[in-house]
Design a protein around this motif. Structure first.
Motif, PDB file in Angstrom:
ATOM      1  N   ARG A 243       4.442   6.323  -8.131  1.00 44.40           N
ATOM      2  CA  ARG A 243       2.983   6.345  -8.032  1.00 44.40           C
ATOM      3  C   ARG A 243       2.452   7.775  -8.055  1.00 44.40           C
ATOM      4  NH1 ARG A 243       1.485   1.575  -3.593  1.00 44.40           N
ATOM      5  NH2 ARG A 243       2.775  -0.051  -4.561  1.00 44.40           N
ATOM      6  N   ARG A 244       3.181   8.685  -7.424  1.00 52.02           N
ATOM      7  CA  ARG A 244       2.747  10.090  -7.434  1.00 52.02           C
ATOM      8  C   ARG A 244       2.729  10.632  -8.859  1.00 52.02           C
ATOM      9  NH1 ARG A 244       5.964  14.144  -3.626  1.00 52.02           N
ATOM     10  NH2 ARG A 244       5.204  12.591  -2.125  1.00 52.02           N
TER      11      ARG A 244
ATOM     12  N   GLU B 193       9.295   4.012  -5.335  1.00 48.67           N
ATOM     13  CA  GLU B 193       7.937   3.563  -5.636  1.00 48.67           C
ATOM     14  C   GLU B 193       6.906   4.627  -5.294  1.00 48.67           C
ATOM     15  OE1 GLU B 193       4.930   1.240  -7.071  1.00 48.67           O
ATOM     16  OE2 GLU B 193       7.094   1.014  -7.314  1.00 48.67           O
ATOM     17  N   VAL B 194       7.090   5.323  -4.180  1.00 44.65           N
ATOM     18  CA  VAL B 194       6.155   6.388  -3.789  1.00 44.65           C
ATOM     19  C   VAL B 194       6.119   7.489  -4.845  1.00 44.65           C
ATOM     20  CG1 VAL B 194       5.806   8.297  -2.166  1.00 44.65           C
ATOM     21  CG2 VAL B 194       6.219   5.982  -1.303  1.00 44.65           C
TER      22      VAL B 194
ATOM     23  N   SER C 235       0.838  -1.196   0.000  1.00 43.14           N
ATOM     24  CA  SER C 235       0.000   0.000   0.000  1.00 43.14           C
ATOM     25  C   SER C 235       0.876   1.251   0.000  1.00 43.14           C
ATOM     26  CB  SER C 235      -0.928   0.008   1.215  1.00 43.14           C
ATOM     27  OG  SER C 235      -0.198   0.234   2.406  1.00 43.14           O
ATOM     28  N   THR C 236       0.365   2.311  -0.615  1.00 43.33           N
ATOM     29  CA  THR C 236       1.131   3.560  -0.687  1.00 43.33           C
ATOM     30  C   THR C 236       1.396   4.119   0.699  1.00 43.33           C
ATOM     31  OG1 THR C 236       0.210   4.066  -2.868  1.00 43.33           O
ATOM     32  CG2 THR C 236       1.156   5.908  -1.623  1.00 43.33           C
TER      33      THR C 236
ATOM     34  N   GLU D  69       5.068   4.894   2.150  1.00 36.19           N
ATOM     35  CA  GLU D  69       5.438   6.226   2.627  1.00 36.19           C
ATOM     36  C   GLU D  69       6.048   6.161   4.026  1.00 36.19           C
ATOM     37  OE1 GLU D  69       1.735   8.252   2.223  1.00 36.19           O
ATOM     38  OE2 GLU D  69       2.164   8.953   0.183  1.00 36.19           O
TER      39      GLU D  69
END
Length: 224
Positions: A129-130, A125-126, A90-91, A95
């Motif tokens: 996705r952003r 990865e964060v 999960s994001t 984070e």
């Protein structure tokens, strides 16, 4: 004319009735479907709200086995494995790992540092996705965040590269940029430190002499 005395608009004729409205009524928005939470994650939230609640924390290594041992009647191996995978991908959890916070045990107590490579890949990865979500250019912010992670790791460039470098050319290019900018920043700090040591002045006097902020000079000297 007073609105109370205005005549009503004539009723539409048969010809008018047959015409289509050139401005079709806007379609009602379909109600958004709520994302269904895995039942095992709901149970984990009940048992450990500090870890699986509103704020996620990096989990200690081996927590999966510990949960199975503590709650044999609550979780089946495969169900828990799937739920923990969803949680870890999960994001919000990524984070938490990217922040550099320590790993925590089931009591919510910090027990160990997150490995530099785990922090690094979570950051990548964060930001990936952003970018996919917003379309914004995240490269400058990503580069700055990687610089923070590199400094926090305490590793040399060679050692850091050894544990984080991948086959992804784009990620490696940003990492090279981060090291280059970090090298320039370090060189400026060292130059400032040498100039300050040679000046024989106080921080306030040195800052005034070069038109700098005394607080910034103190921070830079501290980092150097």
């Amino acid at each position: 004319m007073n609105s109370t005395t205005e005549t009503a608009a004539p009723a539409p004729t048969a010809a008018r009735k047959g015409r289509r409205n050139p401005q079709p009524a806007a379609k009602a928005k379909a109600p958004q479907r709520q994302r269904k939470v895995h039942p095992v994650l709901e149970r984990l939230f009940e048992l450990y709200p500090k870890l699986f609640g509103p704020r996620f924390l990096p989990l200690k290594l081996g927590v999966y086995q510990e949960l199975l041992a503590l709650h044999p009647d609550d979780f089946k191996k495969e169900d828990l494995k799937i739920a923990m995978g969803l949680h870890a991908r999960s994001t919000r959890y990524l984070e938490a790992v990217a922040s550099g916070a320590q790993r925590h045990d089931l009591n919510g107590e910090p027990v160990e540092a997150v490995a530099p490579e785990h922090v690094h890949h979570a950051i990548l990865e964060v930001f990936k996705r952003r970018h996919a979500r917003t379309g914004e250019d995240v490269r400058p912010a990503l580069r700055a965040r990687l610089m923070e992670a590199i400094e926090a790791s305490g590793l040399s460039r060679e050692d850091y590269m050894l544990v984080v470098r991948t086959q992804d050319e784009a990620s490696n290019a940003v990492l090279d940029e981060a090291f280059a900018e970090l090298g320039e920043r370090t060189a400026k700090r060292e130059a400032l430190q040498r100039a300050f040591a040679a000046s024989g002045r106080t921080v306030a006097e040195f800052a005034e002499m070069y038109g700098m902020d005394p607080a910034e000079v103190s921070r830079t000297l501290g980092r150097a």
